[in-house]
Design an enzyme around this catalytic site. Sequence first.
Site, PDB file in Angstrom:
ATOM      1  N   ASN A 214       0.850  -1.193   0.000  1.00 53.40           N
ATOM      2  CA  ASN A 214       0.000   0.000   0.000  1.00 53.40           C
ATOM      3  C   ASN A 214       0.886   1.243   0.000  1.00 53.40           C
ATOM      4  OD1 ASN A 214       0.518   0.829   2.883  1.00 53.40           O
ATOM      5  ND2 ASN A 214      -0.315  -1.228   3.200  1.00 53.40           N
ATOM      6  N   ILE A 312      -2.505  -7.682  14.403  1.00 54.12           N
ATOM      7  CA  ILE A 312      -1.403  -7.554  15.373  1.00 54.12           C
ATOM      8  C   ILE A 312      -1.840  -6.707  16.571  1.00 54.12           C
ATOM      9  CG2 ILE A 312       1.001  -6.813  15.674  1.00 54.12           C
ATOM     10  CD1 ILE A 312       1.314  -7.120  12.597  1.00 54.12           C
TER      11      ILE A 312
HETATM   12  O1  C5P Z   1      -6.530  -1.960   9.077  1.00 51.02           O
HETATM   13  P1  C5P Z   1      -7.243  -1.329  10.248  1.00 51.02           P
HETATM   14  O2  C5P Z   1      -7.981  -0.086   9.853  1.00 51.02           O
HETATM   15  O3  C5P Z   1      -8.049  -2.285  11.061  1.00 51.02           O
HETATM   16  O4  C5P Z   1      -6.034  -0.799  11.180  1.00 51.02           O
HETATM   17  C1  C5P Z   1      -6.285  -0.185  12.415  1.00 51.02           C
HETATM   18  C2  C5P Z   1      -5.132  -0.448  13.331  1.00 51.02           C
HETATM   19  O5  C5P Z   1      -4.925  -1.848  13.452  1.00 51.02           O
HETATM   20  C3  C5P Z   1      -3.783   0.120  12.922  1.00 51.02           C
HETATM   21  O6  C5P Z   1      -3.177   0.590  14.116  1.00 51.02           O
HETATM   22  C4  C5P Z   1      -3.013  -1.068  12.358  1.00 51.02           C
HETATM   23  O7  C5P Z   1      -1.622  -0.950  12.584  1.00 51.02           O
HETATM   24  C5  C5P Z   1      -3.594  -2.206  13.159  1.00 51.02           C
HETATM   25  N1  C5P Z   1      -3.619  -3.476  12.403  1.00 51.02           N
HETATM   26  C6  C5P Z   1      -2.843  -4.531  12.830  1.00 51.02           C
HETATM   27  N2  C5P Z   1      -2.869  -5.722  12.166  1.00 51.02           N
HETATM   28  C7  C5P Z   1      -3.649  -5.887  11.084  1.00 51.02           C
HETATM   29  C8  C5P Z   1      -4.449  -4.830  10.627  1.00 51.02           C
HETATM   30  C9  C5P Z   1      -4.405  -3.627  11.309  1.00 51.02           C
HETATM   31  O8  C5P Z   1      -2.123  -4.387  13.829  1.00 51.02           O
HETATM   32  N3  C5P Z   1      -3.655  -7.042  10.463  1.00 51.02           N
END
Ligand code: C5P
Length: 406
Positions: A214, A312
Amino acid sequence: MKRYVADISRKSVVLGVTGGIAAYKAAQLTRDLQRHGIDVQVVMTRAAQGMITPATFQALSGKPVYSDMWDTGVPDSMAHIELSRGKNAVVVAPATADFIAKLANGLADDLLSTLCLARECPLIVAPAMNRQMWDHPATRRNVDRLLRDGASILGPASGDQACGEVGMGRMLEPGDIAEAVAGFLAPKILKGVRVLITAGPTFEPIDTVRGITNRSSGKMGYAIARAALDAGADVTLITGPVSLAAPAGVALMRVTTAAEMFEAVKRNAARAGIYIGVAAVADYRVDKPSRHKIKKTDHDRLKLALVPNPDILAWVAGRPRPPFCVGFAAESRNLDAYADEKRRRKKVPLMVANLAQEAIGADDNEVTLLDDRGTHKLPRAPKEVVARQLIAHIAKLYASRGRKPR
Ligand code: C5P
């Protein structure tokens, strides 16, 4: 949702410009200091005005520029005392060998040297001179004395000099001086706290040469890492592939895929007091990446099977004794509502929301902080400034949890 007002304390400095060739770089330094949210009041020596005009600094700083001891434009006509009152530092850049000699000996025969002597705030000096002048025993002695008097010396650097020689004596680049000043002025509100940060994109391979990624640049995460470092934190930065230089002093771990980022986070989460997930983690990865480059001729229509990556942030926040967790939500619409839904679902105390189309890859950002108390909108600003404000907010929430720091 309740709204409350941002608590932002701006810093301000006197920028003293003396008569070295590098005086022209002080114009950029004015801009770079402002970029870090620092107000700049310029004071020039007479020699500096032979190198660059006061009008340049007046236009950049938006304030009158002073150089005369007897300037009646300053309240009470006491410019030598008045101008440094309420300032967080006096920064002399460039500082010539002559001006350093004056400072070391407490001379006060013009506005800038008098102001340095009459100041109550810290003194930061960025020397700039020919390499032989820098190496001269008199300059060495003067610099030593300044250090013993409590001044901070930034640089000089080594490299090409205006005189055509090469060696030690060049003024540090304006961006580096501004960063050092901003770090110096930052309150040490996270002293000794272990902060774990993820930044940048992830790259999920399709085959040996292609992948899904991305447009995250890593700028926000890196700015937060620097702001945390400047606040006295012990920072570990887990970064996806970006083309940025990591702030000196962070423990850096480079990863490529979300799975690698997850493993690195797992290894470090237990020690962290604060976890800030700024990375734009790919939600899906290719189920079975090809071990060879996929040939165009092999397929009429190419289908990729995607499987979800682990979340994560949700994993860290779900640990039995989690660090204070901060998430980032990049949305293209319904910003507050979507971000707050994510905050509740992932069980993080603080979510930072920004508009994806405006934030990703940009130098500036406009964010909304969402926590149990409501929403807190920060004004649009360079990412460095947003990062410092965010760290101030996180430090306050972290301290109010009443847990022993780790
Ligand atoms: O992708 P999303 O909008 O859900 O991301 C929100 C938060 O979750 C961000 O802080 C991102 O770093 C974290 N995240 C993550 N692991 C993922 C997707 C998102 O830690 N697979």
